[in-house]
Design an enzyme around this catalytic site. Structure first.
Site, mmCIF file in Angstrom:
data_model
loop_
_atom_site.group_PDB
_atom_site.id
_atom_site.type_symbol
_atom_site.label_atom_id
_atom_site.label_comp_id
_atom_site.label_asym_id
_atom_site.label_seq_id
_atom_site.Cartn_x
_atom_site.Cartn_y
_atom_site.Cartn_z
ATOM 1 N N SER A 113 0.809 -1.220 0.000
ATOM 2 C CA SER A 113 0.000 0.000 0.000
ATOM 3 C C SER A 113 0.840 1.268 0.000
ATOM 4 C CB SER A 113 -0.938 0.009 1.211
ATOM 5 O OG SER A 113 -0.198 -0.125 2.415
ATOM 6 N N GLY A 169 -2.035 -4.346 1.251
ATOM 7 C CA GLY A 169 -2.099 -5.593 1.997
ATOM 8 C C GLY A 169 -1.127 -6.653 1.534
ATOM 9 N N ASN A 194 4.262 -5.875 5.775
ATOM 10 C CA ASN A 194 3.099 -6.626 6.244
ATOM 11 C C ASN A 194 3.494 -7.961 6.861
ATOM 12 O OD1 ASN A 194 1.122 -4.730 5.467
ATOM 13 N ND2 ASN A 194 1.322 -5.384 3.346
ATOM 14 N N ASP A 198 -4.464 7.116 10.011
ATOM 15 C CA ASP A 198 -4.177 5.752 10.446
ATOM 16 C C ASP A 198 -2.783 5.625 11.059
ATOM 17 O OD1 ASP A 198 -2.323 5.543 8.305
ATOM 18 O OD2 ASP A 198 -3.792 4.605 6.984
ATOM 19 N N HIS A 204 0.281 5.376 6.747
ATOM 20 C CA HIS A 204 0.401 5.713 5.325
ATOM 21 C C HIS A 204 0.710 7.198 5.153
ATOM 22 C CE1 HIS A 204 -2.048 1.991 5.254
ATOM 23 N NE2 HIS A 204 -1.267 1.723 4.232
#
Length: 226
Positions: free
Chosen positions: A54, A91, A119, A202, A205
């Site tokens: 991402s 993801g 991730n 968040d 990002h």
């Protein structure tokens, strides 16, 4: 450069978003868009392929404003004949990247930037597995296109899985870069990760402003290769 502890807690606040935002619908959309990009590449243009999660995809902002798009703008302004392809997928893990890399290698990239692993670390995947997958992706590129220049983007994670795991995770990237003889960006989110005003709510990002800084970090390595 390691995160200050205070930034690590900010950084960890939204980290789960990095891998939870993936869906099959998103995957199909990204692949369809990327296929269209590939079809637009002129025969005389050289390809720069950004392959990641991402962060590369530009989660939460317009894709053209993510760091791969900003790199395209820089190349255009310099009159460089390159086409940037954004192969980012929200993801994505190293295992997922390994499973889809062949599709992206239908056309030869002049430069390949690999941004995966974050991730894996957030999920606590065995470090040996992450390292093996990164190496396997690089092997596929080097085997099919020996002249392609490869850049590996390093990543760091907060100490949620324990200090030992965190430190060993960070050490994967220089080890892979050395063993596979590829260029290394020590930390993709240098001067961005953990800084509240440079990240979306968040906490993980980058904002548009954050992506500008990331693009500069990437350019410092990339400019010698174009």
């Amino acid at each position: 450069m390691n995160f200050p502890l205070s930034r690590l807690f900010l950084f960890s606040f939204g980290l789960v978003i990095l891998f939870s935002s993936c869906s099959e619908e998103k995957k199909e959309s990204v692949q369809t868009e990327t296929k269209a990009e590939k079809e637009e590449v002129a025969s005389d243009e050289k390809i720069i392929l950004f392959f990641g999660n991402s962060l590369t995809a530009g989660y939460g902002i317009e894709q053209d404003l993510a760091f791969p798009g900003l790199i395209q703008d820089r190349l255009d302004s310099l009159g460089k004949d390159y086409k940037v392809i954004n192969g980012g997928l929200s993801g994505e893990t190293t295992a997922g990247g390994l499973s889809r890399i062949d599709w992206f290698l239908e056309d030869e990239p002049s430069i390949f930037i690999l941004e995966l692993g974050g991730n894996d670390g957030l999920r606590g995947i065995q470090l040996a597995e992450t390292k093996k997958n990164l190496e396997a992706i690089i092997d596929k590129v080097q085997t099919k296109y020996p002249s392609t220049k490869i850049i590996l983007a390093g990543m760091q994670i907060p100490p949620n899985m324990g200090i030992e795991y965190t430190q060993e995770f960070q050490a994967i990237y220089p080890k892979v870069a050395e063993e596979k003889d590829v260029e290394l960006i020590p930390f993709l989110l240098q001067d961005v990760g953990g800084i509240k005003e440079l990240n979306l709510p968040d906490g993980i990002h980058p904002t548009e402003e954050g992506h500008i800084i990331v693009a500069e970090t990437v350019w410092e390595i990339l400019k010698e290769k174009v």
